[in-house]
Design a protein around this motif. Structure first.
Motif, PDB file in Angstrom:
ATOM      1  N   ARG A  21     -10.211   5.549   3.681  1.00  8.04           N
ATOM      2  CA  ARG A  21     -11.229   5.700   2.634  1.00  8.04           C
ATOM      3  C   ARG A  21     -11.692   4.370   2.077  1.00  8.04           C
ATOM      4  NH1 ARG A  21      -7.874   9.796   0.363  1.00  8.04           N
ATOM      5  NH2 ARG A  21      -7.308   8.381  -1.319  1.00  8.04           N
ATOM      6  N   LYS A  22     -10.732   3.513   1.748  1.00  4.78           N
ATOM      7  CA  LYS A  22     -11.024   2.304   0.983  1.00  4.78           C
ATOM      8  C   LYS A  22     -11.429   1.138   1.885  1.00  4.78           C
ATOM      9  CE  LYS A  22      -8.725   2.080  -3.117  1.00  4.78           C
ATOM     10  NZ  LYS A  22      -7.580   1.864  -4.006  1.00  4.78           N
TER      11      LYS A  22
ATOM     12  N   ILE B  86     -12.230  -3.259   1.428  1.00  2.00           N
ATOM     13  CA  ILE B  86     -12.291  -4.444   0.565  1.00  2.00           C
ATOM     14  C   ILE B  86     -13.240  -5.463   1.206  1.00  2.00           C
ATOM     15  CG2 ILE B  86     -10.945  -6.378  -0.404  1.00  2.00           C
ATOM     16  CD1 ILE B  86     -10.087  -3.689  -1.580  1.00  2.00           C
TER      17      ILE B  86
ATOM     18  N   LEU C 276      -8.911 -14.463  -7.531  1.00  2.00           N
ATOM     19  CA  LEU C 276      -9.758 -13.385  -7.026  1.00  2.00           C
ATOM     20  C   LEU C 276     -10.287 -12.582  -8.200  1.00  2.00           C
ATOM     21  CD1 LEU C 276      -7.440 -12.298  -4.109  1.00  2.00           C
ATOM     22  CD2 LEU C 276      -9.807 -13.025  -3.795  1.00  2.00           C
TER      23      LEU C 276
ATOM     24  N   TYR D 103     -14.603  -8.276  -3.935  1.00  2.00           N
ATOM     25  CA  TYR D 103     -13.795  -9.280  -4.644  1.00  2.00           C
ATOM     26  C   TYR D 103     -14.388 -10.662  -4.372  1.00  2.00           C
ATOM     27  CZ  TYR D 103     -10.201  -5.888  -5.869  1.00  2.00           C
ATOM     28  OH  TYR D 103      -9.529  -4.812  -6.404  1.00  2.00           O
TER      29      TYR D 103
ATOM     30  N   ASN E 104      -4.063  -3.917   5.424  1.00  2.00           N
ATOM     31  CA  ASN E 104      -2.943  -3.309   4.710  1.00  2.00           C
ATOM     32  C   ASN E 104      -3.307  -2.030   3.957  1.00  2.00           C
ATOM     33  OD1 ASN E 104      -1.066  -5.201   5.540  1.00  2.00           O
ATOM     34  ND2 ASN E 104      -1.641  -6.640   3.938  1.00  2.00           N
ATOM     35  N   LEU E 105      -4.575  -1.635   4.004  1.00  2.00           N
ATOM     36  CA  LEU E 105      -4.969  -0.417   3.293  1.00  2.00           C
ATOM     37  C   LEU E 105      -4.400   0.803   4.003  1.00  2.00           C
ATOM     38  CD1 LEU E 105      -8.744  -1.204   2.592  1.00  2.00           C
ATOM     39  CD2 LEU E 105      -6.795  -1.557   1.064  1.00  2.00           C
ATOM     40  N   LYS E 106      -4.052   1.804   3.190  1.00  2.00           N
ATOM     41  CA  LYS E 106      -3.562   3.059   3.778  1.00  2.00           C
ATOM     42  C   LYS E 106      -4.754   3.997   3.940  1.00  2.00           C
ATOM     43  CE  LYS E 106       0.057   5.354   2.266  1.00  2.00           C
ATOM     44  NZ  LYS E 106       1.080   5.596   3.274  1.00  2.00           N
TER      45      LYS E 106
ATOM     46  N   PHE F  16      -1.098 -18.752  -2.244  1.00  2.00           N
ATOM     47  CA  PHE F  16      -0.492 -18.407  -0.955  1.00  2.00           C
ATOM     48  C   PHE F  16      -1.431 -18.816   0.171  1.00  2.00           C
ATOM     49  CE2 PHE F  16      -2.924 -14.806  -2.568  1.00  2.00           C
ATOM     50  CZ  PHE F  16      -3.725 -14.471  -1.504  1.00  2.00           C
TER      51      PHE F  16
ATOM     52  N   ASP G 214      -4.013  -1.588  -2.641  1.00  2.00           N
ATOM     53  CA  ASP G 214      -3.981  -0.146  -2.370  1.00  2.00           C
ATOM     54  C   ASP G 214      -2.678   0.527  -2.805  1.00  2.00           C
ATOM     55  OD1 ASP G 214      -5.225   2.161  -1.579  1.00  2.00           O
ATOM     56  OD2 ASP G 214      -4.812   1.915   0.552  1.00  2.00           O
TER      57      ASP G 214
ATOM     58  N   HIS H 227     -16.318   3.755  -2.112  1.00  2.00           N
ATOM     59  CA  HIS H 227     -14.945   3.365  -1.781  1.00  2.00           C
ATOM     60  C   HIS H 227     -14.815   1.893  -1.384  1.00  2.00           C
ATOM     61  CE1 HIS H 227     -13.646   7.452  -2.205  1.00  2.00           C
ATOM     62  NE2 HIS H 227     -14.561   7.869  -1.354  1.00  2.00           N
TER      63      HIS H 227
ATOM     64  N   PHE I 275      -6.474  -8.099   3.515  1.00  2.00           N
ATOM     65  CA  PHE I 275      -6.430  -6.998   2.546  1.00  2.00           C
ATOM     66  C   PHE I 275      -6.847  -5.665   3.186  1.00  2.00           C
ATOM     67  CE2 PHE I 275      -6.628 -10.563  -0.588  1.00  2.00           C
ATOM     68  CZ  PHE I 275      -5.397 -10.300  -1.176  1.00  2.00           C
TER      69      PHE I 275
ATOM     70  N   ALA J 282       0.854  -1.196   0.000  1.00  2.00           N
ATOM     71  CA  ALA J 282       0.000   0.000   0.000  1.00  2.00           C
ATOM     72  C   ALA J 282       0.887   1.241   0.000  1.00  2.00           C
ATOM     73  CB  ALA J 282      -0.902  -0.008   1.222  1.00  2.00           C
TER      74      ALA J 282
ATOM     75  N   SER K  95     -14.804  -2.047  -2.540  1.00  2.00           N
ATOM     76  CA  SER K  95     -14.662  -2.948  -3.682  1.00  2.00           C
ATOM     77  C   SER K  95     -14.979  -4.367  -3.241  1.00  2.00           C
ATOM     78  CB  SER K  95     -13.229  -2.904  -4.224  1.00  2.00           C
ATOM     79  OG  SER K  95     -12.894  -1.581  -4.603  1.00  2.00           O
TER      80      SER K  95
ATOM     81  N   MET L  52       1.213 -12.949   4.163  1.00  2.00           N
ATOM     82  CA  MET L  52       1.203 -14.034   3.187  1.00  2.00           C
ATOM     83  C   MET L  52       2.344 -14.985   3.496  1.00  2.00           C
ATOM     84  SD  MET L  52       0.357 -12.503  -0.552  1.00  2.00           S
ATOM     85  CE  MET L  52      -1.242 -11.791  -0.933  1.00  2.00           C
TER      86      MET L  52
END
Lengths: 109, 173
Positions: free
Chosen positions: B142-143, B145, B81, B107, B137-139, B62, A62, B103, B134, A41, B105, B10
């Protein structure tokens, strides 16, 4: 380093709207299976690939911004998908290695 | 029940080929992961099925391991995915895509038997761990998953989406 600073210092062409987020590292790959296991990210990704699968991969992990090298640009539907997913896309006429050197000179690793 | 607030990484990352096969009799699809240097293309009979090679993609598999409690979640039942762009009003995944915010998503985790003739799909434990991995690990905030199993699709082989796969990289054009 902010995206806007990288753009200004490397002469990147912006292909869609972007939030001026912080970029924390560099990843280079042309394989989506590699991107989802290796990119982090906030990375700037340097790639030759311009297809939708790339956007699906970089959105999942990201990635902070994508730079298409050698002047490559994605099709309109790819741009649309990236914009919807808030993935900033850029293009440079440079090949991967000279552009990677530019980023390294800016202190990005 | 675990009290660990998992921090996933992972592990057991392995490159190979995702080989997709189809049975012309029942219309079923099946896929498997191969680490052979060249993807196997043999046709063979398996019970009522006659599996024919449909294609292959360079892929990676993985597992996920918690750095804190060392628990490992095996993802050998996940073949890939897919970012869902489903707009089918009869599909639960399509409904989730429509109701999710800008924002978010969605999968779809694809299992080996996307026609689900065996009734199996990616495990609930695997789906939960993938979602946590997932999202952790987002910065920024906003987002988001959301990972769902492919059994949630009304008809996964016709489902609209973008599969994360390296198609065509070993072929000449």
């Amino acid at each position: 380093m902010k995206i806007s600073e990288i753009v200004a210092k490397t002469g990147l062409e912006s292909l869609n709207q972007f939030e001026d987020d912080e970029i924390t590292g560099v990843y280079i790959s042309d394989m989506v299976s590699d991107i989802i296991t290796g990119a982090k990210a906030g990375n700037v990704l340097l790639t030759l690939q311009t297809h939708k699968s790339l956007i699906a991969a970089v959105n999942l992990v990201d990635v902070g911004m994508v730079v298409f090298v050698k002047g490559k640009k994605p099709a309109e539907d790819v741009l649309e998908l990236a914009t919807k997913a808030s993935v900033p896309l850029f293009s440079t006429p440079l090949d991967t290695w000279p552009f990677a050197i530019k980023l390294a000179d800016l202190g990005l690793r | 029940m675990s009290t660990c607030s998992h921090r996933w990484s992972m592990t057991d990352i392995c490159s190979g080929y995702l080989v997709v096969e189809g049975c012309p009799h029942c219309g079923g699809r099946s896929s498997f992961f191969s680490t052979a240097p060249v993807p196997p293309i043999d046709e063979y009979r398996e019970g009522a099925h006659y599996w024919e090679y449909l294609g292959s993609f360079q892929a990676v598999r993985f597992n996920l391991r918690c750095d804190q409690c060392e628990r490992v979640v095996l993802l050998d039942d996940m073949m890939g995915l897919m970012l869902s762009t489903c707009d089918d009003p009869a599909c639960k995944v399509g409904g989730l895509v429509r109701s999710s915010g800008r924002h978010t998503s969605v999968y779809v985790a694809l299992c080996a038997d996307t026609t689900h003739t065996t009734g199996k799909c990616v495990s609930d434990e695997g789906i939960a761990a993938l979602s946590e991995y997932f999202n952790q690990n987002l910065k920024g905030g906003r987002k988001r998953i959301v990972v769902v199993p492919c059994k949630m699709c009304s008809r996964v082989d016709n489902c609209k989406g973008i599969v994360i796969a390296d198609a065509g990289l070993t072929e000449f054009y």
